[in-house]
Scaffold this motif. Structure first.
Motif, PDB file in Angstrom:
ATOM      1  N   TYR A  12      66.513 120.330 113.774  1.00 40.02           N
ATOM      2  CA  TYR A  12      65.075 120.100 113.632  1.00 40.02           C
ATOM      3  C   TYR A  12      64.586 120.590 112.281  1.00 40.02           C
ATOM      4  O   TYR A  12      65.079 121.580 111.734  1.00 40.02           O
ATOM      5  CB  TYR A  12      64.302 120.792 114.762  1.00 40.02           C
ATOM      6  N   SER A  13      63.592 119.898 111.753  1.00 39.36           N
ATOM      7  CA  SER A  13      63.078 120.202 110.420  1.00 39.36           C
ATOM      8  C   SER A  13      62.105 121.369 110.461  1.00 39.36           C
ATOM      9  O   SER A  13      61.658 121.789 111.530  1.00 39.36           O
ATOM     10  CB  SER A  13      62.366 118.978 109.836  1.00 39.36           C
ATOM     11  N   GLU A  14      61.769 121.842 109.275  1.00 40.50           N
ATOM     12  CA  GLU A  14      60.801 122.931 109.157  1.00 40.50           C
ATOM     13  C   GLU A  14      59.455 122.530 109.749  1.00 40.50           C
ATOM     14  O   GLU A  14      58.777 123.336 110.388  1.00 40.50           O
ATOM     15  CB  GLU A  14      60.645 123.299 107.683  1.00 40.50           C
ATOM     16  N   LEU A  15      59.064 121.272 109.556  1.00 37.38           N
ATOM     17  CA  LEU A  15      57.781 120.807 110.080  1.00 37.38           C
ATOM     18  C   LEU A  15      57.807 120.720 111.603  1.00 37.38           C
ATOM     19  O   LEU A  15      56.816 121.047 112.268  1.00 37.38           O
ATOM     20  CB  LEU A  15      57.433 119.447 109.475  1.00 37.38           C
ATOM     21  N   ASP A  16      58.935 120.274 112.161  1.00 33.44           N
ATOM     22  CA  ASP A  16      59.056 120.235 113.626  1.00 33.44           C
ATOM     23  C   ASP A  16      58.911 121.628 114.217  1.00 33.44           C
ATOM     24  O   ASP A  16      58.207 121.836 115.206  1.00 33.44           O
ATOM     25  CB  ASP A  16      60.426 119.668 114.022  1.00 33.44           C
ATOM     26  N   ILE A  17      59.590 122.585 113.597  1.00 29.88           N
ATOM     27  CA  ILE A  17      59.567 123.956 114.101  1.00 29.88           C
ATOM     28  C   ILE A  17      58.175 124.568 113.950  1.00 29.88           C
ATOM     29  O   ILE A  17      57.742 125.366 114.779  1.00 29.88           O
ATOM     30  CB  ILE A  17      60.633 124.795 113.368  1.00 29.88           C
ATOM     31  N   ALA A  18      57.463 124.180 112.893  1.00 35.78           N
ATOM     32  CA  ALA A  18      56.087 124.669 112.712  1.00 35.78           C
ATOM     33  C   ALA A  18      55.196 124.233 113.864  1.00 35.78           C
ATOM     34  O   ALA A  18      54.323 124.973 114.308  1.00 35.78           O
ATOM     35  CB  ALA A  18      55.521 124.170 111.379  1.00 35.78           C
ATOM     36  N   VAL A  19      55.407 123.021 114.369  1.00 38.05           N
ATOM     37  CA  VAL A  19      54.637 122.547 115.521  1.00 38.05           C
ATOM     38  C   VAL A  19      54.921 123.429 116.737  1.00 38.05           C
ATOM     39  O   VAL A  19      54.020 123.878 117.435  1.00 38.05           O
ATOM     40  CB  VAL A  19      54.988 121.077 115.841  1.00 38.05           C
ATOM     41  N   ALA A  20      56.207 123.683 116.980  1.00 44.36           N
ATOM     42  CA  ALA A  20      56.587 124.494 118.141  1.00 44.36           C
ATOM     43  C   ALA A  20      56.056 125.916 118.026  1.00 44.36           C
ATOM     44  O   ALA A  20      55.729 126.547 119.028  1.00 44.36           O
ATOM     45  CB  ALA A  20      58.107 124.511 118.279  1.00 44.36           C
ATOM     46  N   ASN A  21      55.954 126.423 116.790  1.00 35.60           N
ATOM     47  CA  ASN A  21      55.473 127.784 116.561  1.00 35.60           C
ATOM     48  C   ASN A  21      53.960 127.876 116.441  1.00 35.60           C
ATOM     49  O   ASN A  21      53.428 128.955 116.187  1.00 35.60           O
ATOM     50  CB  ASN A  21      56.111 128.362 115.295  1.00 35.60           C
TER      51      ASN A  21
END
Length: 425
Positions: free
Chosen positions: A342-351
């Motif tokens: 998963y990309s940095e942007l995907d992980i930002a959504v989850a966080n």
């Protein structure tokens, strides 16, 4: 009854306070008075009916300790003159340039005026760092907070052994208060200008595959004694929740059953760090971690902040694991999602992290798009941890494990150590 205000009047004021607020009304001029707080803090004020209004209007002039009686009388006469003309002296043009009298008062007013937008923990942090680093500045006139004084205090705090991160945070908080009142030049900037700030080492700790497996194994064993006879606390349930959601400590420890709705656990805006409400789906084994529903006001995990810290310390002592913080679970969540592709942007959504790019990429499709991404991410992360438990935990190229998460990782938490070893064969 108004009295003629003199220096003798000021000398009669109770410096230690009487436990109750009281007022002294003056006759020179009429409208000028002194308010004494319950703790003995005395301030000049003007109270009079502005022409065209029915009720009287009051405005504070300043502290008796910092403003002379003659200056207060002169300012009161000017304000009374405005009131006679129908001018509301509370909002004069000069008012915009008035700054708080002392550093301590500036902090108090800043936190009071912004209380609606600051978390309680943030307010406590401002107050705590101020008390620990600048308590003697509480009565310091704001104009006397010079660059030299700031420089000397920074070097003094640094030499007393306080960590660079803590000292920097204390001055950052104070700088925020000064900026709120548009104090220019802001004396705190001298630290950057002179290159005095020492940056602490950024925290990069996250749990390795072996550490994740160790926590999962203890979760299977439950609270019974392990192979060495050491009793392991029942805290692994909340550890697993941290690792599989990436949530912060206060967001999880304060979670109540009323916050679990329609297959989601909901972090409200007053709890989330960035004030943005956040929802995450109860996917796969998160359901068994959360357990059976109880009363709405019951905590999901049953810990207070202090109780959680005590249980965590006992767990580390019992297992002899390398020390980790709760925030290390958040980095573990992010690092291993990145390992899943998963990309940095995907992980930002989850966080639940703010980003314009994240908003464009994921939120334009609505909450359904975000939920779909979260379900896929959390499922993949669970499968990744499943692989760590049943595959080669030392592998540098972990792969996805079979879809056996529900039946393997979260069996009865009170399974004995012998039963668990037999189960793994």
């Amino acid at each position: 009854m108004p009295e003629h205000l003199t220096q003798r009047t000021l000398a009669r004021l109770e410096p230690e306070g009487t436990g109750k607020r009281y007022f002294v009304y003056g006759s020179n001029p009429v409208g000028l008075g002194i308010e004494v707080s319950a703790k003995g803090k005395a301030s000049y004020f003007v109270e009079i009916r502005i022409r065209g209004r029915r009720s009287a209007t009051r405005k504070k002039i300043g502290s008796v300790d910092l403003i002379s009686l003659s200056d207060a009388q002169a300012e009161a006469k000017a304000m009374l003159g405005d009131a006679a003309k129908g001018i509301d002296f509370r909002y004069s043009a000069q008012e915009e340039e008035i700054k708080p009298e002392t550093v301590g008062f500036a902090l108090e007013q800043h936190l009071t005026e912004k209380r609606h937008s600051l978390r309680d923990s943030t307010i406590r942090d401002y107050q705590k760092t101020f008390n620990n680093c600048f308590s003697d500045w509480r009565s310091l006139p704001l104009q006397q907070l010079t660059k030299k004084r700031v420089t000397d205090r920074y070097l003094e705090l640094r030499d007393t052994g306080k960590s660079s991160d803590y000292v920097n945070k204390a001055f950052r908080n104070l700088s925020s208060t000064l900026s709120y009142y548009d104090v220019e030049p802001n004396p705190i900037r001298v630290l950057k200008q002179k290159g005095l700030r020492q940056s602490g080492k950024a925290r990069e700790r996250f749990l390795s595959q072996d550490e994740i497996v160790q926590i999962m194994q203890h979760h299977l064993i439950g609270s019974k004694r392990d192979a060495t006879g050491t009793k392991v606390p029942k805290i692994t349930r909340i550890f697993m929740f941290f690792m599989l959601t990436g949530l912060r400590a206060n967001e999880v420890i304060g979670l109540k059953w009323k916050d679990v709705q329609d297959g989601y656990f909901i972090i409200t805006g007053d709890v989330a760090k960035n004030k943005k409400p956040h929802k995450m789906p109860l996917v796969g084994s998160l359901k068994s971690i959360v357990g059976q529903r109880k009363k709405d006001d019951d905590p999901v995990f049953g810990y207070t902040q202090s109780g959680y810290r005590t249980a965590k310390d006992k767990f580390l002592e019992a297992t002899k694991m390398v020390h980790f913080t709760t925030h290390d679970f958040r980095r573990t969540f992010s690092e291993h999602l990145n390992l899943c592709g998963y990309s940095e942007l995907d992980i930002a959504v989850a966080n639940n992290q703010s980003s314009t790019n994240v908003t464009k990429k994921h939120y334009l499709g609505g909450e359904l798009a975000k939920a779909s991404l979260q379900v896929k991410m959390l499922t993949d992360l669970q499968n990744q941890f499943e692989f760590y438990l049943h595959g080669d935990s030392k592998s540098n190229n972990p792969q996805k494990a079979p879809e056996r998460w529900e039946e393997t990782v979260f069996v009865e938490p009170d399974m004995s150590n012998d039963d668990f070893q037999e189960y793994l064969k």
